[in-house]
Design an enzyme around this catalytic site. Sequence first.
Site, mmCIF file in Angstrom:
data_model
loop_
_atom_site.group_PDB
_atom_site.id
_atom_site.type_symbol
_atom_site.label_atom_id
_atom_site.label_comp_id
_atom_site.label_asym_id
_atom_site.label_seq_id
_atom_site.Cartn_x
_atom_site.Cartn_y
_atom_site.Cartn_z
ATOM 1 N N TYR A 45 24.773 10.864 -0.848
ATOM 2 C CA TYR A 45 24.926 10.562 -2.276
ATOM 3 C C TYR A 45 23.926 11.366 -3.080
ATOM 4 O O TYR A 45 22.913 11.846 -2.579
ATOM 5 C CB TYR A 45 24.791 9.059 -2.562
ATOM 6 C CG TYR A 45 23.386 8.526 -2.465
ATOM 7 C CD1 TYR A 45 22.559 8.465 -3.589
ATOM 8 C CD2 TYR A 45 22.871 8.082 -1.253
ATOM 9 C CE1 TYR A 45 21.267 7.983 -3.507
ATOM 10 C CE2 TYR A 45 21.578 7.586 -1.158
ATOM 11 C CZ TYR A 45 20.780 7.544 -2.286
ATOM 12 O OH TYR A 45 19.499 7.068 -2.196
ATOM 13 N N CYS A 46 24.247 11.526 -4.366
ATOM 14 C CA CYS A 46 23.368 12.178 -5.337
ATOM 15 C C CYS A 46 23.401 11.330 -6.604
ATOM 16 O O CYS A 46 23.690 10.140 -6.527
ATOM 17 C CB CYS A 46 23.815 13.628 -5.590
ATOM 18 S SG CYS A 46 25.475 13.755 -6.262
ATOM 19 N N ARG A 47 23.153 11.910 -7.738
ATOM 20 C CA ARG A 47 23.137 11.128 -8.982
ATOM 21 C C ARG A 47 24.537 10.673 -9.376
ATOM 22 O O ARG A 47 24.759 9.505 -9.650
ATOM 23 C CB ARG A 47 22.498 11.921 -10.123
ATOM 24 C CG ARG A 47 22.321 11.090 -11.406
ATOM 25 C CD ARG A 47 21.543 11.818 -12.479
ATOM 26 N NE ARG A 47 22.185 13.034 -12.929
ATOM 27 C CZ ARG A 47 23.109 13.104 -13.896
ATOM 28 N NH1 ARG A 47 23.482 12.018 -14.529
ATOM 29 N NH2 ARG A 47 23.642 14.256 -14.235
#
Length: 129
Positions: free
Chosen positions: A87-89
């Site tokens: 995941y990222c932002r």
Amino acid sequence: MTLSVEQLVAQARSRIRELDPGELSASPARDAVLIDVREPDEYAQGHLPGAVNLPRGVLEFQIHAHPAMGCTASESLALPDRPLVLYCRTGGRSALAAESLQQLGFSDVHSLAGGFEAWRNAGLPTTNA
């Protein structure tokens, strides 16, 4: 042909598997390594519990030997069938990262749809410890 970033991410999303926050929280993948591909300062501001920080910029170079992948002194390479959730932002970087890891031979890779923001907006737990 030149692609926009949005087109590049859309292409990656069409070739990977995404989990929405509800799916991940209701049925966390057993033995999955949760990888935050954001930069260290983003990770320090808050992340999913149990996540390790392996930034997108070094992911492909460090994934095989990262301690979270269960590598031992006698086994220096990560197992390609180890379940991974990235995941990222907002989900763009993690989609690109998931596609990249698939190309490296990892077979059980997911990206968190909507990323950290979607997780937090769903009221799910975060930590900055």
